[in-house]
Write an enzyme that holds these catalytic residues in place. Structure first.
Site, PDB file in Angstrom:
ATOM      1  N   ARG A 279       0.803  -1.238   0.000  1.00 12.61           N
ATOM      2  CA  ARG A 279       0.000   0.000   0.000  1.00 12.61           C
ATOM      3  C   ARG A 279       0.827   1.275   0.000  1.00 12.61           C
ATOM      4  O   ARG A 279       0.377   2.290  -0.528  1.00 12.61           O
ATOM      5  CB  ARG A 279      -0.964   0.001   1.181  1.00 12.61           C
ATOM      6  CG  ARG A 279      -0.327   0.367   2.498  1.00 12.61           C
ATOM      7  CD  ARG A 279      -1.316   0.309   3.635  1.00 12.61           C
ATOM      8  NE  ARG A 279      -1.726  -1.061   3.894  1.00 12.61           N
ATOM      9  CZ  ARG A 279      -2.984  -1.436   4.094  1.00 12.61           C
ATOM     10  NH1 ARG A 279      -3.961  -0.560   4.065  1.00 12.61           N
ATOM     11  NH2 ARG A 279      -3.275  -2.694   4.333  1.00 12.61           N
ATOM     12  N   CYS A 358     -27.670  -3.895  -2.752  1.00 17.17           N
ATOM     13  CA  CYS A 358     -28.789  -4.161  -1.843  1.00 17.17           C
ATOM     14  C   CYS A 358     -28.285  -4.718  -0.512  1.00 17.17           C
ATOM     15  O   CYS A 358     -28.458  -5.909  -0.214  1.00 17.17           O
ATOM     16  CB  CYS A 358     -29.769  -5.110  -2.497  1.00 17.17           C
ATOM     17  SG  CYS A 358     -30.457  -4.383  -3.983  1.00 17.17           S
TER      18      CYS A 358
HETATM   19  C1  LIG Z   1      -0.293  -8.047   2.545  1.00 20.70           C
HETATM   20  C2  LIG Z   1       1.109  -8.362   2.786  1.00 20.70           C
HETATM   21  C3  LIG Z   1       2.102  -7.395   2.524  1.00 20.70           C
HETATM   22  C4  LIG Z   1       1.809  -6.004   2.070  1.00 20.70           C
HETATM   23  O1  LIG Z   1       1.086  -5.249   2.987  1.00 20.70           O
HETATM   24  P1  LIG Z   1       0.930  -3.676   2.729  1.00 20.70           P
HETATM   25  O2  LIG Z   1       0.160  -3.156   3.875  1.00 20.70           O
HETATM   26  O3  LIG Z   1       0.165  -3.531   1.452  1.00 20.70           O
HETATM   27  O4  LIG Z   1       2.299  -3.120   2.619  1.00 20.70           O
HETATM   28  C5  LIG Z   1       3.422  -7.778   2.699  1.00 20.70           C
HETATM   29  N1  LIG Z   1       3.746  -9.024   3.122  1.00 20.70           N
HETATM   30  C6  LIG Z   1       2.820  -9.962   3.388  1.00 20.70           C
HETATM   31  C7  LIG Z   1       3.244 -11.305   3.831  1.00 20.70           C
HETATM   32  C8  LIG Z   1       1.467  -9.662   3.237  1.00 20.70           C
HETATM   33  O5  LIG Z   1       0.546 -10.577   3.523  1.00 20.70           O
END
Ligand SMILES: *Cc1c(COP(=O)(O)O)cnc(C)c1O
Length: 443
Positions: A279, A358
């Site tokens: 993210r 809905c």
């Molecule tokens: C989801 C996930 C990430 C990334 O998380 P962000 O919040 O998008 O940075 C990294 N490593 C693992 C193992 C994850 O499950």
């Protein structure tokens, strides 16, 4: 933060008016800014440069191939959680050797695909999974490298649905079990257990949980090495914050300033570091465009009913997540100076922004102060590049939205809008159940 800015009261993505995109592509529609993706990647790479990490972009945050390609061109490897993501990584031109594969429920078919592709590291989440990976690797004569996912039991102070590094989660094993794990499996010749993986959850708005966790992990690595188990790689996970509100997250340099000193010495002695950002790269690089269908007053509440809701963006109803929402064309005096939960301004009206689905849980924002809007107006839902389109569904038989990539003054449709034929494509010709194919297409 990003390249979505108002000029003369009209929202632009880089050099393009988003109203023009909505006109051409229709709504709902996700719009990504290439420059924002590149900026966030570059800041992270520069901040963590003293650790010389492999940056494995977490595909699950935004898996569109065009987004993966931008990051691959930046030099990213990929963080995978399924065979489907391995397929995407390869289509994006990423070398599987630069990928890590996590996930508590890898199927046998997915493990075979990962071994055939020579994925860099398999992050292992349990004893049973290790034994399965090792036996598949032995049967295929395809050795691999494993990293044990360890829960350092640190509270990242985030939503309970996205907390993964505490003791009681389905992910990984706790610190005490890690040593025994290496004692049992550390000499396996088919799956070489040479790495540690930590991922605390997300989003984490402070470097502190990382520091606490990594200090414990460094002590664990010392213990393991003293017991004859060399550790070559440490994957510190993702979860770095994004600016859902202006200034909400520390910049990459602030995380790095605290994390680098904990690991620098180890890196000098040869430890390889991987980070798995999702993210923090993609969230601010995307907006969701929605058209207002109706404004409806019921009792004391005002509902702004849009043409996309929980089907296009699940985060508000699933995690109570906050997304800043604002019209794409406003009086120049009403251009937001910052994107905040509580916006100042006596011209604002408090409304619920909802979708067409809905379900009473179908909302994007509740009790939100917005400039007055009316039927036909275009709204932007900000910071939706991560966990937006990837969680979209066809619930209520709503076709999936289009995705657009903007670079400078260029716009490209990187996923065409679905139509009704896409909704029914897999149902039109029912077949007898003859062979059951448990595997999916080999990537
Ligand atoms: C989801 C996930 C990430 C990334 O998380 P962000 O919040 O998008 O940075 C990294 N490593 C693992 C193992 C994850 O499950």
């Amino acid at each position: 933060m990003d390249h979505f800015t108002y000029v003369d009261g009209r929202l632009r993505c880089e050099g393009v008016l988003v109203e023009a995109i909505a006109e051409a592509a229709g709504t709902p529609c996700y719009v990504y800014s290439r420059a924002t993706l590149e900026d966030h990647y570059r800041r992270l790479a520069e901040a963590f440069a003293p650790l010389d990490p492999l940056i494995c972009y977490s595909i699950k945050s935004c898996s569109n191939l065009a987004v993966c390609r931008v990051l691959a061109e930046c030099g990213a490897g990929m963080d995978l959680v399924s065979g489907g993501e391995l397929h995407r990584a390869r289509l994006a031109g990423v070398d599987p050797a630069e990928c890590v594969y996590a996930g508590a429920g890898k199927s046998d078919a997915e493990i075979r695909q990962a071994l055939e592709a020579s994925v860099g590291w398999l992050n292992v989440e349990s004893e049973a999974e290790f034994e399965n990976i090792a036996s598949i690797a032995a049967a295929m004569s395809l050795p691999c490298r494993g990293a044990l996912r360890v829960n350092p039991d640190v509270d990242p102070r985030t939503h309970r649905y996205t907390t993964t590094g505490k003791k009681e989660t389905k992910f990984g094993v706790d610190l005490e079990r890690a040593k025994a794990f290496f004692d049992t499996y550390g000499a396996d010749e088919h799956c070489a257990l040479r790495g540690i993986h930590v991922h605390l959850g997300s989003p984490i708005y402070s470097p502190e949980p990382y520091v606490q966790a990594l200090e414990k992990i460094v002590r664990l690595i010392d213990e393991l090495e003293a017991a004859g188990h060399p550790v070559e790689m440490l994957d510190i996970g993702g979860g770095f914050g994004a600016d859902y509100e202006t200034g909400q997250t520390p910049p990459a340099v602030d995380y790095a300033r605290r994390i680098v000193p904990v690991l620098e010495d180890r890196v000098r002695k040869g430890l390889a570091v991987i980070i798995e950002p999702g993210r923090t790269i993609t969230a601010n690089a995307g907006v969701l465009l929605l058209r207002v269908l109706y404004v409806k007053r019921s009792g004391t509440r005002t509902f702004v009913i849009c043409d996309g809701g929980m089907n296009t963006l699940l985060r508000p109803s699933h995690y109570q997540a906050f997304h800043f929402i604002w019209p794409c064309r406003v009086d120049p005096a009403h251009v937001p100076a910052a994107r905040l939960r509580h916006m100042p301004g006596d011209y604002l009206e408090t409304v619920d922004v909802v979708g067409p689905i809905c379900e009473s849980g179908d909302f994007l924002a509740e009790d939100r102060a917005l400039p007055p809007v009316s039927r036909g107006d275009l709204l932007a839902v900000f910071s939706t590049g991560a966990y937006g389109m990837v969680m979209a569904s066809r619930y209520n038989s709503m076709p999936l939205p289009a995705e657009i990539m903007v670079s400078g003054d260029q716009c490209t449709v990187v996923r065409r809008r679905e139509g009704y034929d896409d909704l029914t494509a897999h149902e039109l010709a029912p077949e007898p159940l003859t062979t059951v194919d448990h595997t999916v297409d080999q990537p």
